[in-house]
Design a protein around this motif. Structure first.
Motif, PDB file in Angstrom:
ATOM      1  N   UNK A 164       0.820  -1.205   0.000  1.00  0.00           N
ATOM      2  CA  UNK A 164       0.000   0.000   0.000  1.00  0.00           C
ATOM      3  C   UNK A 164       0.858   1.261   0.000  1.00  0.00           C
ATOM      4  N   UNK A 165       2.011   1.229   0.662  1.00  0.00           N
ATOM      5  CA  UNK A 165       2.871   2.407   0.681  1.00  0.00           C
ATOM      6  C   UNK A 165       4.040   2.273  -0.297  1.00  0.00           C
ATOM      7  N   UNK A 202       7.550   7.388   9.511  1.00  0.00           N
ATOM      8  CA  UNK A 202       6.107   7.155   9.363  1.00  0.00           C
ATOM      9  C   UNK A 202       5.744   5.677   9.355  1.00  0.00           C
ATOM     10  N   UNK A 205       5.436  -0.335  12.965  1.00  0.00           N
ATOM     11  CA  UNK A 205       6.303  -1.431  13.404  1.00  0.00           C
ATOM     12  C   UNK A 205       5.663  -2.763  13.010  1.00  0.00           C
TER      13      UNK A 205
ATOM     14  N   UNK B 209       2.992   1.742  17.947  1.00  0.00           N
ATOM     15  CA  UNK B 209       3.442   2.090  16.599  1.00  0.00           C
ATOM     16  C   UNK B 209       3.249   0.967  15.607  1.00  0.00           C
ATOM     17  N   UNK B 210       2.793  -0.177  16.089  1.00  0.00           N
ATOM     18  CA  UNK B 210       2.639  -1.319  15.199  1.00  0.00           C
ATOM     19  C   UNK B 210       1.339  -1.278  14.428  1.00  0.00           C
ATOM     20  N   UNK B 211       1.307  -2.020  13.328  1.00  0.00           N
ATOM     21  CA  UNK B 211       0.098  -2.125  12.532  1.00  0.00           C
ATOM     22  C   UNK B 211      -0.016  -3.556  12.019  1.00  0.00           C
ATOM     23  N   UNK B 275      -4.661   1.529   3.655  1.00  0.00           N
ATOM     24  CA  UNK B 275      -3.810   1.045   4.741  1.00  0.00           C
ATOM     25  C   UNK B 275      -2.481   1.774   4.789  1.00  0.00           C
ATOM     26  N   UNK B 276      -2.407   2.979   4.231  1.00  0.00           N
ATOM     27  CA  UNK B 276      -1.162   3.742   4.307  1.00  0.00           C
ATOM     28  C   UNK B 276      -1.157   4.466   5.652  1.00  0.00           C
ATOM     29  N   UNK B 277      -0.706   3.740   6.679  1.00  0.00           N
ATOM     30  CA  UNK B 277      -0.781   4.260   8.045  1.00  0.00           C
ATOM     31  C   UNK B 277       0.536   4.892   8.427  1.00  0.00           C
ATOM     32  N   UNK B 278       0.468   6.142   8.872  1.00  0.00           N
ATOM     33  CA  UNK B 278       1.668   6.819   9.355  1.00  0.00           C
ATOM     34  C   UNK B 278       1.661   6.755  10.874  1.00  0.00           C
ATOM     35  N   UNK B 279       2.623   6.013  11.430  1.00  0.00           N
ATOM     36  CA  UNK B 279       2.557   5.752  12.871  1.00  0.00           C
ATOM     37  C   UNK B 279       2.849   6.994  13.694  1.00  0.00           C
ATOM     38  N   UNK B 280       3.510   8.012  13.134  1.00  0.00           N
ATOM     39  CA  UNK B 280       3.803   9.201  13.942  1.00  0.00           C
ATOM     40  C   UNK B 280       2.612  10.152  14.014  1.00  0.00           C
ATOM     41  N   UNK B 281       1.897  10.309  12.883  1.00  0.00           N
ATOM     42  CA  UNK B 281       0.752  11.232  12.878  1.00  0.00           C
ATOM     43  C   UNK B 281      -0.559  10.517  13.150  1.00  0.00           C
ATOM     44  N   UNK B 283      -2.227   9.067  10.981  1.00  0.00           N
ATOM     45  CA  UNK B 283      -3.095   9.292   9.832  1.00  0.00           C
ATOM     46  C   UNK B 283      -3.124   8.048   8.958  1.00  0.00           C
ATOM     47  N   UNK B 285      -4.019   7.050   5.141  1.00  0.00           N
ATOM     48  CA  UNK B 285      -4.174   7.733   3.856  1.00  0.00           C
ATOM     49  C   UNK B 285      -4.695   6.759   2.821  1.00  0.00           C
ATOM     50  N   UNK B 292      -7.685  11.378   3.941  1.00  0.00           N
ATOM     51  CA  UNK B 292      -6.855  11.085   5.094  1.00  0.00           C
ATOM     52  C   UNK B 292      -7.733  11.048   6.344  1.00  0.00           C
TER      53      UNK B 292
END
Lengths: 269, 341
Positions: A164-165, A202, A205, B209-211, B275-281, B283, B285, B292
């Motif tokens: 996806x990214x 970004x 983990x 921070x995990x996904x 599933x474009x997950x930004x673990x810091x924000x 968000x 996308x 978003x």
């Protein structure tokens, strides 16, 4: 019957000049993009072995000199940089080893630049940070041996968790507000493994608990297989399929056809 | 009235009327007046045709010379198949040169004379029109359409019924989806398993921070039985973990489990997998149109064309310590639909 005012037609431009300029501009943009997108992270070396007290001491000195201004004198973090307590040796090895740290400049995203430390120094830094609190260790050569992994499973896992990214061919892609997922072209097995383990910037983990070692190896095997794939059709066009292919055909292909049509219809003198 | 092409009167004769200035004056081409220019154009055309001939020979040579799996490195293109490259190049150059030569020949050397063809009147002559009407009346009388009502009526009936089969086929556009758009496989107690590997997940498995991309347990069975992907299209979720104090959610309090949140993976705009997950924000996308969603804040839309927040799945753990759904989605997942209001 007046034949007056028939000034000789001054032709300032060739009739095809517009199309030639357009063509040159398009090719220029394409070339610049291809050149810029070729940037990739560095190569890997064997991971360091168990840390010695001297190594930790050396790492501490290096840390105080090069990292503490942002990450704090005790790696506790400041307003300019996060705490490094508990990030583990793998995070240090990835961030410093790919040239992301020390950060060249702040922006939407810290980008990979020239690597500033030798692998020995990176190992020392990693040993120091790992000595602060437990965290993910640098993967061993055994962990990085992906030769026996299941390529098909790796493809399925990559498409579910990574594509996806990073795009299904590992070419990277845009995120929000100037951030982006970097291309995996040229990324080494060690840095791919460490990135999954630590989730730099970004990236989330993907811990060994939800994505065990064999699955990480399978993903690495898939990325390596895609990296080695040639482009039998010529230009890869970012390997993003019909979008870039269609764009190229519509703009360049139709532009060329239009230019030829104009040439056919143009008057000769 | 019927004129074919004739030599054109050139500008000057109409020069006084700005609305009909006529054709510009004929200017002879260089090749018309200068024999050396003509010979040069001739050589250029011949060169183009010659290049085409060489290219076709080159095609045969390339076909023989390069095995299909031979890979060469070309600047800008990179690794590519030599056979494809040279077959395409030679054939392309050859065909292009034939066309370019032909056009160059026509433009530089063939006769250069402006011609005018007058338009014809569209209306036919009165005699033609009368004759056509007579033919129609005679045909109508001879067919007996007016004198044989049985044939006329049955034909009209058949023609009227002709569209009926087409209308009946429209039924296959239905039936209406019923509750399918509002329900998913998720229900109270449905165990959450990771996609692809179908392993159940403990809360401690997911670090901050995990996904994890997940599906409901038993999805594979349903896919085998029904043989379609409708259930899968609605079921995917993402599990993300953040510190509990980072969650700003007003709706769905206690829908998380110790900072682990579950959201649908289907964009509320047009249903792309998101599933474009930004673990810091925090968000999420959508790659299709950059919608978003802020997963720390109920999945609310912070950017892009999506009109609705990302539906959140309430989760908890079961007796064995594995993550399960605490209930179904509170709202339909995926894009808006007509009946939803």
């Amino acid at each position: 019957m007046s034949n007056a005012a028939r000034t000789p037609a001054r032709r300032r431009r060739h009739p095809l000049a517009t199309f030639v300029v357009l063509l040159v501009a398009l090719v220029g943009v394409g070339t610049a993009y291809a050149a810029l997108s070729g940037l990739a992270s560095g190569t890997a070396q064997a991971a360091g072995s168990s840390a010695t007290p001297q190594q930790i001491e050396q790492g501490k000195q290096l840390f105080l000199e090069g990292c503490s201004s942002c990450h704090g004198l005790a790696a506790q973090g400041t307003s300019n940089g996060p705490t490094l307590i508990g990030v583990g040796a793998a995070a240090v090895d990835f961030q410093v080893g790919t040239g992301r740290m020390p950060a060249a400049q702040f922006g939407p995203q810290i980008q990979a630049t020239k690597v500033s430390y030798t692998q020995e120094q990176i190992d020392a830094l990693a040993a120091y940070v790992a000595s602060l609190a437990p965290g993910p260790a640098i993967p061993s050569a055994d962990q990085l041996n992906y030769q026996d992994a299941n390529l098909q499973e790796g493809g399925a896992l990559f498409r579910t968790n990574c594509a996806q990214c990073h795009n299904f061919a590992g070419k990277g892609g845009a995120l929000t507000q100037g951030k982006f997922a970097p291309p995996l072209t040229g990324a080494s097995a060690k840095y791919i493994y460490e990135a999954m383990l630590t989730g730099p910037q970004s990236m989330p983990v993907f811990a060994d608990t939800t994505l065990p070692q064999e699955q990480k190896q399978a993903i690495i095997k898939y990325i390596k297989a895609v990296q080695a794939e040639p482009n039998p059709g010529g230009l890869s066009l970012g390997r993003i399929g019909p979008v870039s292919e269609g764009l190229l055909l519509w703009v360049l292909g139709l532009g060329l056809v239009t230019a030829v049509a104009v040439w056919i219809g143009a008057k000769v003198s | 009235m019927s004129t074919t092409g004739h030599e054109v009167e050139h500008a000057g004769s109409h020069g006084d009327n700005p609305l009909a200035p006529g054709l510009p004056p004929h200017t002879p081409r260089r090749a018309d007046v200068d024999p050396r220019a003509a010979r040069r154009a001739e050589r250029q055309v011949a060169t183009l045709f010659g290049v085409a001939a060489l290219a076709f020979i080159g095609f045969v040579v390339a076909y023989v010379a390069f095995p299909v799996n031979k890979v060469v490195s070309v600047p800008l293109i990179g690794e590519t198949s030599a056979s494809n490259l040279f077959l395409g190049l030679t054939l392309g150059i050859g065909i292009f040169c034939i066309g370019a030569g032909a056009i160059h020949w026509a433009k530089k050397l063939m006769p250069d004379v402006e011609e005018v063809s007058e338009r014809h009147e569209l209306r036919g002559s009165d005699e033609d029109r009368a004759e056509a009407m007579g033919e129609f009346a005679r045909g109508s009388a001879e067919s007996g359409f007016t004198t044989r009502p049985l044939i006329r009526r049955t034909l009209l009936t058949a023609m009227l019924l002709l569209p009926v089969p087409l209308v009946v086929l429209l039924r296959d556009l239905g039936p209406l989806p019923g509750t399918k758009l509002r329900t998913t496989l998720w229900a109270k107690g449905t165990r959450i398993v990771s996609d692809v590997t179908l392993q159940p997940i403990r809360a401690s498995d997911i670090p901050p921070g995990g996904m994890v991309s997940c599906v409901p347990e038993g999805l594979d069975k349903i896919e085998e039985e029904q043989g379609n992907l409708n259930a899968r299209a609605k079921a995917p979720i993402v599990l993300v973990r953040m510190r509990p104090d980072q969650i700003r959610s007003e709706q769905g309090k206690n829908w998380d489990y110790e900072g682990i949140l579950a959201y649908s993976k289907i964009c509320t705009h047009v249903g792309c997998p998101t599933a474009l997950y930004e673990q810091q924000t925090h968000h999420l996308l959508c790659p299709c149109h950059q919608s978003t969603f802020d997963l720390a804040d109920s999945g609310n839309v912070v950017f892009g064309p999506a009109a609705r927040r990302m539906p959140q799945l309430p989760i908890t753990v079961d007796a064995d310590g594995y993550l399960v759904a605490a209930g179904p989605f509170a709202e339909p997942i995926g894009p808006s639909f007509w009946e939803r209001g």
